[in-house]
Design an enzyme around this catalytic site. Structure first.
Site, PDB file in Angstrom:
ATOM      1  N   ASP A  42       6.720 -27.467 -18.392  1.00 51.61           N
ATOM      2  CA  ASP A  42       7.846 -26.609 -18.028  1.00 51.61           C
ATOM      3  C   ASP A  42       9.057 -26.892 -18.912  1.00 51.61           C
ATOM      4  OD1 ASP A  42       8.483 -29.083 -16.975  1.00 51.61           O
ATOM      5  OD2 ASP A  42       8.721 -28.387 -14.908  1.00 51.61           O
ATOM      6  N   SER A  43       8.935 -27.895 -19.776  1.00 52.31           N
ATOM      7  CA  SER A  43       9.947 -28.136 -20.808  1.00 52.31           C
ATOM      8  C   SER A  43      10.062 -26.947 -21.750  1.00 52.31           C
ATOM      9  CB  SER A  43       9.612 -29.397 -21.609  1.00 52.31           C
ATOM     10  OG  SER A  43       8.260 -29.396 -22.043  1.00 52.31           O
ATOM     11  N   ASP A  81       2.017 -27.264 -16.174  1.00 54.36           N
ATOM     12  CA  ASP A  81       2.978 -27.650 -15.143  1.00 54.36           C
ATOM     13  C   ASP A  81       3.154 -26.549 -14.105  1.00 54.36           C
ATOM     14  OD1 ASP A  81       3.895 -30.249 -15.558  1.00 54.36           O
ATOM     15  OD2 ASP A  81       5.360 -29.627 -17.065  1.00 54.36           O
ATOM     16  N   LYS A 110      -0.189 -30.013 -13.259  1.00 52.86           N
ATOM     17  CA  LYS A 110       0.642 -31.188 -13.029  1.00 52.86           C
ATOM     18  C   LYS A 110       1.796 -30.809 -12.124  1.00 52.86           C
ATOM     19  CE  LYS A 110       3.440 -32.943 -16.259  1.00 52.86           C
ATOM     20  NZ  LYS A 110       4.765 -32.919 -15.554  1.00 52.86           N
ATOM     21  N   GLU A 112       5.338 -32.665  -9.847  1.00 50.54           N
ATOM     22  CA  GLU A 112       6.240 -33.808  -9.848  1.00 50.54           C
ATOM     23  C   GLU A 112       6.460 -34.362  -8.446  1.00 50.54           C
ATOM     24  OE1 GLU A 112       8.890 -32.281 -13.693  1.00 50.54           O
ATOM     25  OE2 GLU A 112       9.887 -32.771 -11.802  1.00 50.54           O
ATOM     26  N   GLU A 179       7.488 -41.444 -16.292  1.00 48.47           N
ATOM     27  CA  GLU A 179       8.543 -41.068 -17.227  1.00 48.47           C
ATOM     28  C   GLU A 179       9.809 -41.879 -17.011  1.00 48.47           C
ATOM     29  OE1 GLU A 179      10.982 -37.162 -18.897  1.00 48.47           O
ATOM     30  OE2 GLU A 179       9.310 -36.890 -17.508  1.00 48.47           O
TER      31      GLU A 179
END
Length: 261
Positions: A42-43, A81, A110, A112, A179
């Site tokens: 999602d970056s 993501d 993925k 978070e 991270e």
């Protein structure tokens, strides 16, 4: 590579190498590389769209970029993501969001954090969708965390990360991104888990590493985190190529005879 090979690599103590990727052309190049797995992160909201953080990534955006990467690198293990809030709604909506990414070409998703996600992770895994976890600095919670800061620095915070890592493993995650946490903590968590850990700003003792493509290639002009090593001065090379092109046009060197019909 598939999700089971993450376990195999960890047991064999063979490092796993991951890189973000967002588009067909780059994926086509990386298809021939020795990178193990590609993350459609999602970056993308920051690297390609210029937003300040990843919360601006949408499901539509992630599906589109996942499909593009799949078309370019169909031989790579592709993880995508789940974007901000897409998995914090009803279970049916969360499963639908994950399903869209799988149908677009991802082989895993993925998400978070651990709190509030464990039941969903277990359900996704039971439904045939491999899940990678993500702890430490979780960019989707940047407003809650008070910015992009190192996590797990206190004894209590470190203990919570250890507990969350074990909980994610128990829920069925096949691997876990760590991270921006202290290297000794990342090493401790890695040793405590049967699943693989993938570090980014977490030291060298994780089971693998991931970097954002634009950081690796020297294309990020906004900010270079301490943990990044640029393996290419991409921005300088692109700028110089653009200047060379402009000069060639202005001096009537390009197009030359060989570029004409």
């Amino acid at each position: 590579m598939n999700s089971q090979l993450f376990y195999t690599r960890k047991r064999a103590q063979e490092k796993i190498v991951m890189l973000t990727c967002y588009d067909y052309s780059t994926a086509k190049i990386l298809k021939e590389s020795s990178i193990d797995a590609l993350l459609v992160g999602d970056s993308v909201a920051m690297t390609l769209y210029g937003f300040e953080n990843t919360t601006m990534a949408t499901r539509t955006m992630m599906v589109s970029h996942t499909a593009a990467v799949k078309r370019g690198a169909d031989n790579k293990f592709i993880i995508s993501d789940l974007p901000f809030l897409s998995y914090r709604k009803s279970r049916s909506q969360s499963v639908a969001a994950a399903g869209k990414l799988i149908q677009a070409g991802a082989q895993a998703i993925k998400l978070e954090g651990a709190a509030g996600n464990l039941a969903l992770i277990a359900h996704l895994v039971e439904s045939g969708i491999p899940v990678m976890g993500h702890l430490g600095l979780t960019p989707q919670l940047v407003h809650t965390l008070g910015g992009y800061k190192i996590q797990g620095k206190t004894v209590a915070a470190a203990q919570q990360l250890k507990q969350d890592a074990l909980a994610l493993q128990e829920a069925g995650c096949f691997a876990l991104v760590l991270e921006c946490i202290p290297a000794p903590l990342a090493k401790d968590i890695t040793k405590s888990l049967e699943i693989a850990t993938i570090g980014i700003g977490a030291g060298a003792d994780t089971d693998g590493q991931i970097l954002v493509m634009h950081d690796l290639f020297g294309l990020n002009l906004d900010f270079t985190p301490k943990f990044v090593k640029q393996f290419l001065t991409g921005s300088q090379l692109l700028r110089q190529s653009a200047d060379d092109y402009a000069l060639s046009v202005r001096q009537s060197i390009f197009p030359a005879h060989e570029q004409c019909y």
